[in-house]
Scaffold this motif. Structure first.
Motif, PDB file in Angstrom:
ATOM      1  N   LEU A 145      -5.178  -2.777  -1.693  1.00 58.08           N
ATOM      2  CA  LEU A 145      -5.229  -3.419  -3.250  1.00 58.08           C
ATOM      3  C   LEU A 145      -6.086  -2.652  -2.821  1.00 58.08           C
ATOM      4  N   LEU A 146      -6.868  -2.069  -2.235  1.00 53.79           N
ATOM      5  CA  LEU A 146      -7.400  -0.452  -2.684  1.00 53.79           C
ATOM      6  C   LEU A 146      -7.147   0.342  -3.196  1.00 53.79           C
ATOM      7  N   GLY A 147      -5.948   0.926  -2.797  1.00 51.76           N
ATOM      8  CA  GLY A 147      -5.202   2.122  -2.784  1.00 51.76           C
ATOM      9  C   GLY A 147      -4.778   2.863  -1.944  1.00 51.76           C
ATOM     10  N   LEU A 148      -4.953   2.367  -0.781  1.00 50.05           N
ATOM     11  CA  LEU A 148      -5.242   2.855   0.855  1.00 50.05           C
ATOM     12  C   LEU A 148      -3.971   2.717   1.271  1.00 50.05           C
ATOM     13  N   GLU A 149      -3.606   3.394   2.076  1.00 49.22           N
ATOM     14  CA  GLU A 149      -2.231   3.440   2.981  1.00 49.22           C
ATOM     15  C   GLU A 149      -3.294   3.539   4.325  1.00 49.22           C
ATOM     16  N   PHE A 150      -2.973   2.464   4.682  1.00 47.44           N
ATOM     17  CA  PHE A 150      -4.014   2.054   6.425  1.00 47.44           C
ATOM     18  C   PHE A 150      -2.915   2.772   7.496  1.00 47.44           C
ATOM     19  N   THR A 151      -3.235   3.609   8.242  1.00 45.89           N
ATOM     20  CA  THR A 151      -2.307   4.444   9.232  1.00 45.89           C
ATOM     21  C   THR A 151      -3.371   3.878  10.341  1.00 45.89           C
ATOM     22  N   ALA A 152      -2.430   4.180  11.521  1.00 47.28           N
ATOM     23  CA  ALA A 152      -3.530   4.095  13.083  1.00 47.28           C
ATOM     24  C   ALA A 152      -1.990   4.251  13.738  1.00 47.28           C
ATOM     25  N   GLU A 153      -2.302   4.375  15.050  1.00 45.94           N
ATOM     26  CA  GLU A 153      -2.500   4.725  15.797  1.00 45.94           C
ATOM     27  C   GLU A 153      -0.947   3.879  16.855  1.00 45.94           C
ATOM     28  N   HIS A 154      -1.098   2.587  15.896  1.00 44.78           N
ATOM     29  CA  HIS A 154       0.466   1.743  16.924  1.00 44.78           C
ATOM     30  C   HIS A 154       0.880   0.988  15.508  1.00 44.78           C
ATOM     31  N   PRO A 155       1.713   0.655  15.158  1.00 34.99           N
ATOM     32  CA  PRO A 155       2.978  -0.404  14.829  1.00 34.99           C
ATOM     33  C   PRO A 155       2.320  -1.140  14.463  1.00 34.99           C
ATOM     34  N   MET A 156       3.153  -1.072  13.116  1.00 34.97           N
ATOM     35  CA  MET A 156       2.299  -2.217  11.739  1.00 34.97           C
ATOM     36  C   MET A 156       3.099  -3.599  11.272  1.00 34.97           C
ATOM     37  N   GLY A 157       2.541  -4.181  10.398  1.00 33.10           N
ATOM     38  CA  GLY A 157       3.356  -4.231   9.903  1.00 33.10           C
ATOM     39  C   GLY A 157       3.182  -3.983   8.155  1.00 33.10           C
ATOM     40  N   LYS A 158       4.106  -4.259   7.382  1.00 29.63           N
ATOM     41  CA  LYS A 158       4.493  -3.582   5.797  1.00 29.63           C
ATOM     42  C   LYS A 158       3.381  -4.082   5.078  1.00 29.63           C
ATOM     43  N   PRO A 159       2.942  -2.922   3.713  1.00 30.19           N
ATOM     44  CA  PRO A 159       1.633  -4.646   2.842  1.00 30.19           C
ATOM     45  C   PRO A 159       3.034  -5.652   2.351  1.00 30.19           C
ATOM     46  N   ILE A 160       2.706  -6.332   2.246  1.00 30.35           N
ATOM     47  CA  ILE A 160       3.077  -7.803   1.695  1.00 30.35           C
ATOM     48  C   ILE A 160       4.278  -7.336   0.617  1.00 30.35           C
ATOM     49  N   TRP A 161       3.746  -6.434  -0.192  1.00 35.22           N
ATOM     50  CA  TRP A 161       4.657  -6.313  -1.409  1.00 35.22           C
ATOM     51  C   TRP A 161       6.082  -5.891  -1.082  1.00 35.22           C
ATOM     52  N   ASP A 162       6.410  -5.290   0.230  1.00 33.26           N
ATOM     53  CA  ASP A 162       7.946  -4.566   0.404  1.00 33.26           C
ATOM     54  C   ASP A 162       8.559  -5.852  -0.036  1.00 33.26           C
ATOM     55  N   ILE A 163       8.265  -7.016   0.948  1.00 34.64           N
ATOM     56  CA  ILE A 163       9.521  -7.763   0.945  1.00 34.64           C
ATOM     57  C   ILE A 163       9.612  -8.391  -0.131  1.00 34.64           C
ATOM     58  N   TYR A 164       9.341  -8.083  -1.433  1.00 33.59           N
ATOM     59  CA  TYR A 164       9.702  -8.525  -2.664  1.00 33.59           C
ATOM     60  C   TYR A 164      10.207  -7.263  -3.776  1.00 33.59           C
ATOM     61  N   THR A 165      10.142  -5.885  -3.433  1.00 33.60           N
ATOM     62  CA  THR A 165      10.674  -5.175  -3.305  1.00 33.60           C
ATOM     63  C   THR A 165      12.274  -4.669  -4.009  1.00 33.60           C
ATOM     64  N   LYS A 166      12.896  -4.987  -5.044  1.00 32.97           N
ATOM     65  CA  LYS A 166      14.070  -4.789  -5.265  1.00 32.97           C
ATOM     66  C   LYS A 166      14.533  -3.966  -5.482  1.00 32.97           C
TER      67      LYS A 166
END
Length: 362
Positions: free
Chosen positions: A341-362
């Motif tokens: 939402l802030l135009g950032l890509e959250f990165t970390a040393e652990h796995p994580m879920g994708k932004p919610i929009w990805d499940i709606y990507t056509k």
């Protein structure tokens, strides 16, 4: 400079066409509010008649029914949550009404608070985070990540009723400001000094700082210091549910809805925040329902307690109202969504879920 997003999506942030110019998020500020252990059943259905009529759980039936009961479902849920239904549902999105096909779940197997907040804020349903013990969280959270970005440094603040949050957010490592339970605020602002007195003198009927004091501390901090990210974590709904006090659980939920209305009014009257702020409202876990007496409890042995809900309103949030299409969202997606939402890509040393929009990507 915000990252530009080129997606064909239908999600929290609107609908974009692949052949149009790249879109940029309008959100510059985030307000996150959690209502600990608040069931989706009340959010979407209002007061539960079975629990309302049970004298073991509702001591003041007449007063509670007058405030929150109506035979019409849509009327009674507005009675309980007027801001959520009159403002968020009209201008944003509500996810998690399982009766309408919308499902929101925790991904962690434990279905209680520390694992839930860890999942929500780090994007990782870490199986080793399996207790409510006050131990420093080894996982990087999204608020910590945002605070590391130059334009947000020192502009992230957290106010919580439960005193485990400095550990959940690993305050010493993350460097974000976490005011929790009976912490002294220690600012010169006169309103904050008054709150110091209130939080030290107020009774603590559920064992932690009253949510209204947590809210007032966060509200006055927002007005005085203008953070870019504000997280307010309420607690009373969970404690009152565990105590089996359904009438007080409803009263607390209703009061917290009023606090949401108040903070949104302040946001929309301030040029720094107006039309530049996304408000996200959710909870850390669900509670029992299939067996009514289990409404008090949650955890991996209680059916329904992994079921949650999500409400969002803001300049990048397409007006969808109450989602009535089949969907499956997970709490582990929230951290990356907040950053996106802030135009950032959250990165970390652990796995994580994708932004919610990805499940709606056509």
């Amino acid at each position: 400079m915000k990252n530009r997003i080129a997606l064909f999506v239908f999600i929290l942030f609107g609908q974009f066409s692949i052949d149009k110019i790249q879109a940029q998020t309008k959100t510059e500020n985030i307000i996150l509010v959690t209502l600990d252990g608040l069931r989706w059943q009340e959010v979407f259905g209002g007061a539960d008649s079975t629990l309302l009529k049970n004298k073991n759980y509702t001591r003041d039936y007449d007063g509670t029914a007058a405030s929150f009961w109506n035979d019409n479902l849509e009327v009674r849920r507005r009675m309980l949550f007027p801001f959520i239904w009159n403002v968020v549902a009209q201008n944003g999105q509500l996810h998690g009404n399982r009766n309408a096909g919308s499902k929101v779940n925790v991904a962690n197997p434990y279905q209680f608070s520390y694992p839930g907040y860890n999942e929500m804020l780090t994007g990782y349903a870490d199986p080793t985070v399996n207790s409510n013990d006050k131990v420093m969280n080894k996982n990087t959270n999204v608020l910590e990540f945002i605070n590391q970005q130059k334009e947000f440094k020192g502009k992230v603040a957290v106010f919580s009723s439960w005193d485990a949050f400095p550990y959940i957010l690993n305050e010493p490592r993350s460097g974000i400001y976490v005011n929790s339970d009976t912490d002294t605020i220690n600012f010169k602002n006169s309103n904050l000094k008054l709150i110091n007195d209130l939080q030290s003198l107020a009774p603590r009927p559920v064992g932690v700082r009253p949510d209204v004091i947590t809210y007032m501390a966060g509200r006055e901090y927002l007005k005085a210091y203008h953070p870019r990210i504000l997280y307010i974590a309420f607690d009373e709904t969970d404690d009152l549910a565990h105590a089996g006090m359904y009438d007080q659980y409803l009263n607390s939920a209703h009061a917290e809805d009023a606090m949401l209305a108040d903070i949104w009014s302040i946001v929309q009257s301030n040029p720094q925040y107006k039309n530049k702020t996304t408000l996200i409202i959710t909870c850390d876990h669900g509670r029992g329902d299939a067996i009514k007496d289990q409404w008090k409890d949650h955890g991996q042995d209680i059916k329904d307690s992994g079921e949650t809900w999500l409400a969002v309103i803001g300049p990048d949030t397409k007006t969808m109202g109450e989602v009535k299409t089949t969907e499956q969202l997970y709490q582990r997606q929230y951290a990356a969504t907040i950053a996106a939402l802030l135009g950032l890509e959250f990165t970390a040393e652990h796995p994580m879920g994708k932004p919610i929009w990805d499940i709606y990507t056509k």
